[in-house]
Design a protein around this motif. Structure first.
Motif, PDB file in Angstrom:
ATOM      1  N   PHE A 358      32.999  42.268  26.798  1.00  0.00           N
ATOM      2  CA  PHE A 358      33.863  41.206  27.306  1.00  0.00           C
ATOM      3  C   PHE A 358      35.301  41.695  27.402  1.00  0.00           C
ATOM      4  CE2 PHE A 358      36.442  37.298  26.462  1.00  0.00           C
ATOM      5  CZ  PHE A 358      36.171  36.673  27.654  1.00  0.00           C
ATOM      6  N   VAL A 359      35.738  42.466  26.414  1.00  0.00           N
ATOM      7  CA  VAL A 359      37.086  43.052  26.454  1.00  0.00           C
ATOM      8  C   VAL A 359      37.219  43.984  27.650  1.00  0.00           C
ATOM      9  CG1 VAL A 359      38.685  44.601  25.266  1.00  0.00           C
ATOM     10  CG2 VAL A 359      37.517  42.803  23.991  1.00  0.00           C
ATOM     11  N   ASP A 360      36.207  44.816  27.877  1.00  0.00           N
ATOM     12  CA  ASP A 360      36.248  45.723  29.030  1.00  0.00           C
ATOM     13  C   ASP A 360      36.340  44.934  30.335  1.00  0.00           C
ATOM     14  OD1 ASP A 360      36.046  47.836  27.291  1.00  0.00           O
ATOM     15  OD2 ASP A 360      33.881  48.090  27.550  1.00  0.00           O
ATOM     16  N   ARG A 361      35.613  43.828  30.390  1.00  0.00           N
ATOM     17  CA  ARG A 361      35.643  43.001  31.600  1.00  0.00           C
ATOM     18  C   ARG A 361      37.025  42.404  31.820  1.00  0.00           C
ATOM     19  NH1 ARG A 361      34.446  42.304  36.656  1.00  0.00           N
ATOM     20  NH2 ARG A 361      34.401  40.110  37.278  1.00  0.00           N
ATOM     21  N   LEU A 362      37.653  41.957  30.732  1.00  0.00           N
ATOM     22  CA  LEU A 362      39.002  41.405  30.850  1.00  0.00           C
ATOM     23  C   LEU A 362      39.995  42.464  31.319  1.00  0.00           C
ATOM     24  CD1 LEU A 362      39.328  39.124  27.686  1.00  0.00           C
ATOM     25  CD2 LEU A 362      39.072  38.405  30.063  1.00  0.00           C
ATOM     26  N   ILE A 363      39.856  43.679  30.792  1.00  0.00           N
ATOM     27  CA  ILE A 363      40.758  44.762  31.189  1.00  0.00           C
ATOM     28  C   ILE A 363      40.577  45.083  32.672  1.00  0.00           C
ATOM     29  CG2 ILE A 363      41.294  47.200  30.850  1.00  0.00           C
ATOM     30  CD1 ILE A 363      40.601  46.838  27.908  1.00  0.00           C
ATOM     31  N   GLU A 364      39.313  45.165  33.128  1.00  0.00           N
ATOM     32  CA  GLU A 364      39.051  45.453  34.540  1.00  0.00           C
ATOM     33  C   GLU A 364      39.604  44.335  35.433  1.00  0.00           C
ATOM     34  OE1 GLU A 364      34.893  45.956  34.907  1.00  0.00           O
ATOM     35  OE2 GLU A 364      34.829  47.852  33.786  1.00  0.00           O
ATOM     36  N   LYS A 365      39.440  43.088  34.985  1.00  0.00           N
ATOM     37  CA  LYS A 365      39.948  41.970  35.774  1.00  0.00           C
ATOM     38  C   LYS A 365      41.472  41.998  35.858  1.00  0.00           C
ATOM     39  CE  LYS A 365      39.732  36.922  36.099  1.00  0.00           C
ATOM     40  NZ  LYS A 365      39.198  35.681  35.455  1.00  0.00           N
ATOM     41  N   ASP A 366      42.120  42.344  34.730  1.00  0.00           N
ATOM     42  CA  ASP A 366      43.585  42.413  34.715  1.00  0.00           C
ATOM     43  C   ASP A 366      44.064  43.526  35.619  1.00  0.00           C
ATOM     44  OD1 ASP A 366      46.199  41.593  33.507  1.00  0.00           O
ATOM     45  OD2 ASP A 366      46.158  43.659  32.767  1.00  0.00           O
ATOM     46  N   GLN A 367      43.388  44.683  35.584  1.00  0.00           N
ATOM     47  CA  GLN A 367      43.771  45.792  36.449  1.00  0.00           C
ATOM     48  C   GLN A 367      43.574  45.446  37.915  1.00  0.00           C
ATOM     49  OE1 GLN A 367      41.426  49.063  34.979  1.00  0.00           O
ATOM     50  NE2 GLN A 367      42.863  49.544  33.324  1.00  0.00           N
ATOM     51  N   SER A 368      42.499  44.750  38.234  1.00  0.00           N
ATOM     52  CA  SER A 368      42.249  44.341  39.617  1.00  0.00           C
ATOM     53  C   SER A 368      43.334  43.370  40.113  1.00  0.00           C
ATOM     54  CB  SER A 368      40.871  43.700  39.740  1.00  0.00           C
ATOM     55  OG  SER A 368      39.856  44.599  39.357  1.00  0.00           O
TER      56      SER A 368
END
Length: 374
Positions: A358-368
């Motif tokens: 979930f943390v990885d998903r949040l990081i990817e979403k923030d980067q996008s």
């Protein structure tokens, strides 16, 4: 006479083509040779693993599982043949392009041959790790499997350990709530403005530096045993459960305060200046403008700290909290088997890995989002 350009690749000058094609294809050939060696070694290791499992004595419910675990790498290792053959084919095309002085195809096929070699070795790596793990399990008459992965013993202790694991979760959840509040207060205190806020900044900085330097297990020990010995009103009567929560909250508040402070400092000064120009005081500026934006930015590192807090709940066993780890150590000391401790590790993995993803998903979403904004 004008030069005719045929459909396809644009012609390269003789000097460029000669210099580029002078580069040998030894790189791709070396990679293919390395891939062949790794693939053959992997296949041999899978066969050795399968034979070792078949020859080993049965180990109860693990006999069928180990047999399947040993056969799967043998079958998986055969899939390395496909990318390797593709690499050999690309290497031949590369040699053909070199002979015909086709610069573009030469580079293309050489790159594809090297890539196929990397794919082959990439497939081999997890297979090798699985084989080594299986060999470790069956070594010394299944000594490792019986000591750490006894399924029958795990099933016997499962209910008791899961119930005790609920205490770990309760400690973590309550401590996380306290950490969020106290960590944010510390972060704001470290950034208190003006001369009047200097003592607050010093106190907050001293607290953060001290509790980041002291190991968590020492804080748990001092609070769990020190408060009852000091006979302090109210605090001495907390009990081991709330003492553990207090110790973890004090420790992790120092880490979370730095996360919050980094998030607050990442908000551009124009946000603060704009809100102050509208007449908002410092407190309301932080509350309504800066902190909401900062919290959104620091969610991934906050969740990482909370994952660490959840793991450190196993440390509270030193002050007498009957959590999953302490319950498992009781079983292991009584029956001389560590499978119950392995079960606790599995429970922590089950609750931690989804949070990590979930943390990885949040990081990817923030980067996008940042990329979309330019």
């Amino acid at each position: 006479m004008s030069e005719t350009v045929t459909a396809g690749h644009p012609p390269a000058s003789p000097t460029q083509a000669g210099s580029a094609l002078a580069v040998p294809v030894s790189t791709a050939r070396t990679m293919l040779l390395a891939a062949a060696i790794v693939a053959l070694a992997t296949i041999a290791l899978t066969v050795v693993t399968a034979v070792a499992v078949f020859r080993a004595s049965t180990a109860g419910s693990w006999a069928i599982g180990l047999t399947l675990l040993a056969l799967l790498p043998v079958l998986a290792s055969l899939f390395t043949i496909w990318p390797f053959t593709q690499g050999v084919r690309q290497h031949r095309l590369c040699r053909t392009a070199q002979a015909s002085h086709d610069l573009v195809d030469f580079r293309l096929y050489r790159s594809r041959a090297s890539n196929s070699s990397w794919i082959t070795m990439g497939i081999c790596l997890p297979i090798i790790l699985v084989c080594l793990f299986v060999l470790l399990l069956v070594a010394n008459d299944h000594a490792v499997q019986v000591t750490f992965f006894d399924v029958s013993f795990m099933s016997t202790t499962f209910t008791t350990i899961v119930k005790a694991f609920g205490k770990n979760i309760a400690i973590a959840v309550i401590a996380e709530v306290l950490v969020l509040v106290f960590g944010l207060v510390l972060a704001i205190g470290r950034m208190a403005p003006g001369t009047a806020g200097r003592p607050i900044r010093w106190l907050a900085t001293l607290y953060v530096d001290a509790f980041r330097a002291i190991p968590g297990i020492i804080v748990i020990y001092l609070i769990g045993f020190g408060l009852p010995l000091a006979n302090i009103p109210v605090l001495s009567d907390l009990g081991v459960f709330w003492s553990a929560i207090l110790a973890l909250a004090l420790t992790y508040s120092a880490y979370v305060a730095e996360v919050f402070r980094a998030g607050i400092q990442s908000i551009h000064q124009s946000q603060t200046a704009a809100s102050r120009s509208l007449g908002l005081p410092y407190g309301k500026t932080m509350r309504f403008v800066v902190v909401p934006q900062a919290v959104k930015r620091v969610l991934p590192p906050l969740l990482n700290d909370f994952i660490g807090l959840q793991k450190d709940t196993a440390l509270v066993t030193i002050i007498g909290v009957v959590d999953a780890f302490s319950q498992a150590t009781i079983y292991s000391s009584n029956y001389f088997n560590l499978s119950s401790v392995t079960l606790v590790a599995v429970l922590f993995i089950i609750i931690t890995i989804p949070q990590t993803r979930f943390v990885d998903r949040l990081i990817e979403k923030d980067q996008s989002t940042m990329k979309a904004r330019g």
